[in-house]
Design a protein around this motif. Structure first.
Motif, PDB file in Angstrom:
ATOM      1  N   VAL A  79      -5.019  -1.235   4.738  1.00 12.21           N
ATOM      2  CA  VAL A  79      -4.005  -1.967   3.994  1.00 12.21           C
ATOM      3  C   VAL A  79      -3.558  -3.137   4.851  1.00 12.21           C
ATOM      4  O   VAL A  79      -3.091  -2.954   5.984  1.00 12.21           O
ATOM      5  CB  VAL A  79      -2.804  -1.076   3.637  1.00 12.21           C
ATOM      6  CG1 VAL A  79      -1.720  -1.902   2.954  1.00 12.21           C
ATOM      7  CG2 VAL A  79      -3.253   0.061   2.724  1.00 12.21           C
ATOM      8  N   ILE A  80      -3.707  -4.345   4.307  1.00 14.38           N
ATOM      9  CA  ILE A  80      -3.422  -5.576   5.036  1.00 14.38           C
ATOM     10  C   ILE A  80      -1.994  -6.047   4.789  1.00 14.38           C
ATOM     11  O   ILE A  80      -1.313  -6.530   5.686  1.00 14.38           O
ATOM     12  CB  ILE A  80      -4.410  -6.691   4.633  1.00 14.38           C
ATOM     13  CG1 ILE A  80      -5.874  -6.215   4.812  1.00 14.38           C
ATOM     14  CG2 ILE A  80      -4.157  -7.957   5.435  1.00 14.38           C
ATOM     15  CD1 ILE A  80      -6.253  -5.887   6.230  1.00 14.38           C
ATOM     16  N   SER A  81      -1.543  -5.937   3.544  1.00 13.44           N
ATOM     17  CA  SER A  81      -0.183  -6.360   3.192  1.00 13.44           C
ATOM     18  C   SER A  81       0.256  -5.585   1.961  1.00 13.44           C
ATOM     19  O   SER A  81      -0.447  -4.697   1.480  1.00 13.44           O
ATOM     20  CB  SER A  81      -0.137  -7.865   2.925  1.00 13.44           C
ATOM     21  OG  SER A  81      -0.691  -8.171   1.660  1.00 13.44           O
ATOM     22  N   GLU A  82       1.428  -5.929   1.438  1.00 12.80           N
ATOM     23  CA  GLU A  82       1.959  -5.249   0.257  1.00 12.80           C
ATOM     24  C   GLU A  82       0.973  -5.271  -0.906  1.00 12.80           C
ATOM     25  O   GLU A  82       0.909  -4.342  -1.699  1.00 12.80           O
ATOM     26  CB  GLU A  82       3.259  -5.922  -0.187  1.00 12.80           C
ATOM     27  CG  GLU A  82       4.420  -5.732   0.761  1.00 12.80           C
ATOM     28  CD  GLU A  82       4.982  -4.325   0.728  1.00 12.80           C
ATOM     29  OE1 GLU A  82       4.909  -3.686  -0.333  1.00 12.80           O
ATOM     30  OE2 GLU A  82       5.478  -3.869   1.762  1.00 12.80           O
ATOM     31  N   ASN A  83       0.205  -6.349  -1.010  1.00 12.87           N
ATOM     32  CA  ASN A  83      -0.666  -6.536  -2.174  1.00 12.87           C
ATOM     33  C   ASN A  83      -2.151  -6.568  -1.849  1.00 12.87           C
ATOM     34  O   ASN A  83      -2.968  -6.803  -2.742  1.00 12.87           O
ATOM     35  CB  ASN A  83      -0.289  -7.834  -2.899  1.00 12.87           C
ATOM     36  CG  ASN A  83       1.132  -7.827  -3.413  1.00 12.87           C
ATOM     37  OD1 ASN A  83       1.547  -6.883  -4.063  1.00 12.87           O
ATOM     38  ND2 ASN A  83       1.880  -8.872  -3.108  1.00 12.87           N
ATOM     39  N   VAL A  84      -2.509  -6.364  -0.596  1.00 13.75           N
ATOM     40  CA  VAL A  84      -3.910  -6.500  -0.186  1.00 13.75           C
ATOM     41  C   VAL A  84      -4.402  -5.229   0.491  1.00 13.75           C
ATOM     42  O   VAL A  84      -3.815  -4.765   1.467  1.00 13.75           O
ATOM     43  CB  VAL A  84      -4.089  -7.693   0.781  1.00 13.75           C
ATOM     44  CG1 VAL A  84      -5.568  -7.868   1.129  1.00 13.75           C
ATOM     45  CG2 VAL A  84      -3.526  -8.971   0.178  1.00 13.75           C
ATOM     46  N   ALA A  85      -5.490  -4.678  -0.042  1.00 10.99           N
ATOM     47  CA  ALA A  85      -6.087  -3.487   0.552  1.00 10.99           C
ATOM     48  C   ALA A  85      -7.605  -3.618   0.536  1.00 10.99           C
ATOM     49  O   ALA A  85      -8.181  -4.317  -0.306  1.00 10.99           O
ATOM     50  CB  ALA A  85      -5.660  -2.233  -0.203  1.00 10.99           C
ATOM     51  N   VAL A  86      -8.241  -2.943   1.478  1.00  9.91           N
ATOM     52  CA  VAL A  86      -9.688  -3.077   1.664  1.00  9.91           C
ATOM     53  C   VAL A  86     -10.363  -1.711   1.621  1.00  9.91           C
ATOM     54  O   VAL A  86      -9.920  -0.767   2.283  1.00  9.91           O
ATOM     55  CB  VAL A  86     -10.007  -3.749   3.014  1.00  9.91           C
ATOM     56  CG1 VAL A  86     -11.517  -3.826   3.235  1.00  9.91           C
ATOM     57  CG2 VAL A  86      -9.384  -5.144   3.078  1.00  9.91           C
ATOM     58  N   GLU A  87     -11.414  -1.635   0.846  1.00  9.33           N
ATOM     59  CA  GLU A  87     -12.302  -0.473   0.849  1.00  9.33           C
ATOM     60  C   GLU A  87     -13.559  -0.864   1.622  1.00  9.33           C
ATOM     61  O   GLU A  87     -14.178  -1.886   1.331  1.00  9.33           O
ATOM     62  CB  GLU A  87     -12.667  -0.070  -0.580  1.00  9.33           C
ATOM     63  CG  GLU A  87     -13.566   1.153  -0.687  1.00  9.33           C
ATOM     64  CD  GLU A  87     -12.836   2.466  -0.443  1.00  9.33           C
ATOM     65  OE1 GLU A  87     -13.512   3.455  -0.097  1.00  9.33           O
ATOM     66  OE2 GLU A  87     -11.598   2.500  -0.604  1.00  9.33           O
TER      67      GLU A  87
END
Length: 235
Positions: free
Chosen positions: A38-46
């Motif tokens: 999870v990078i930020s409130e609205n950004v996540a990476v699989e």
């Protein structure tokens, strides 16, 4: 501003959290129900290695993961790690993998990035953190409700010390073994810290962090708003 990335604790075996720490990123290992990072409130990476990508498409996990990722975050990102050319050697149904990636971008609105290896993945994650935390999301906290479960005081001590920039699990254990307590680490001289971890630069960084007064920033520095012309500009 310190870059912070939340990582699913199952990613620890990949070595990427350690690589991120070497790059100066603070990594918080926790149990994530959605995404690997999870990078930020609205950004996540699989993150998916090529072999895992193939397996997850055929056992239907892939689309379930994409669905939950896109529902939970406004800016979902998928990183495919490794040489995608080997897919043709893994399965004759390689067209199904292509179709799955097309569906990821069109049906689920997920950005797809490619990395050569784990170190490349770590560098991409750091760049994403710089982009979204320094330029787009400066000063906002990442609120998670699923903090990692730490079983005892030793786990908590290790968790705290390894959160220092450039300090992973190995160096954190060296520091705690040498100084016994976090208080002793805080009171140690630069010379003593250097003897414990074998790096003057890291010792100076830790010493400075422990002794510099906290100053809350409310405005974004113009230096942090410089526009970059990298491949990440389209994100």
């Amino acid at each position: 501003m310190v870059l912070r990335i939340y990582a699913d604790d199952r990613e620890k075996v990949s070595g990427i959290p350690e690589l991120l720490k070497e790059l100066g990123v603070v990594v918080i290992l926790t149990q994530l129900s959605v995404a690997d990072y999870v990078i930020s409130e609205n950004v996540a990476v699989e993150r998916k290695a090529v072999t895992d990508l193939v397996n997850s498409v055929f056992d239907k996990r892939f689309f379930d993961q994409l669905n939950r990722l896109s529902e939970a975050y406004n800016n979902p990102i998928l990183i495919i790690e490794g040489d995608i050319n080997i897919i043709r050697n893994i399965t004759e149904k390689w067209h199904a993998i292509n179709n799955a990636l097309i569906a990821a971008t069109i049906d689920y609105n997920i950005k797809v990035l490619y990395s050569r290896d784990r170190r490349d993945t770590a560098e991409i994650l750091k760049k994403l953190a710089e982009k979204y935390q320094l330029e787009y999301n400066y000063g906002r906290r990442i609120n998670l409700h699923n903090k990692s479960k730490l079983e005892n005081i030793s786990d908590i001590q290790l968790y705290i010390v390894e959160s220092f920039p450039h300090i992973g699990t190995t160096l954190a254990e060296k520091l705690l073994t040498k100084f016994s307590t976090i208080q002793n680490i805080c009171n140690a001289s630069i010379a003593d810290l250097e003897k414990a971890i074998g790096s003057r630069k890291k010792a100076e960084d830790i010493y400075k962090i422990l002794r510099t007064p906290y100053l809350k920033s409310s405005n974004v520095s113009n230096n942090n708003k410089k526009k970059s012309s990298s491949l990440f500009d389209f994100l």
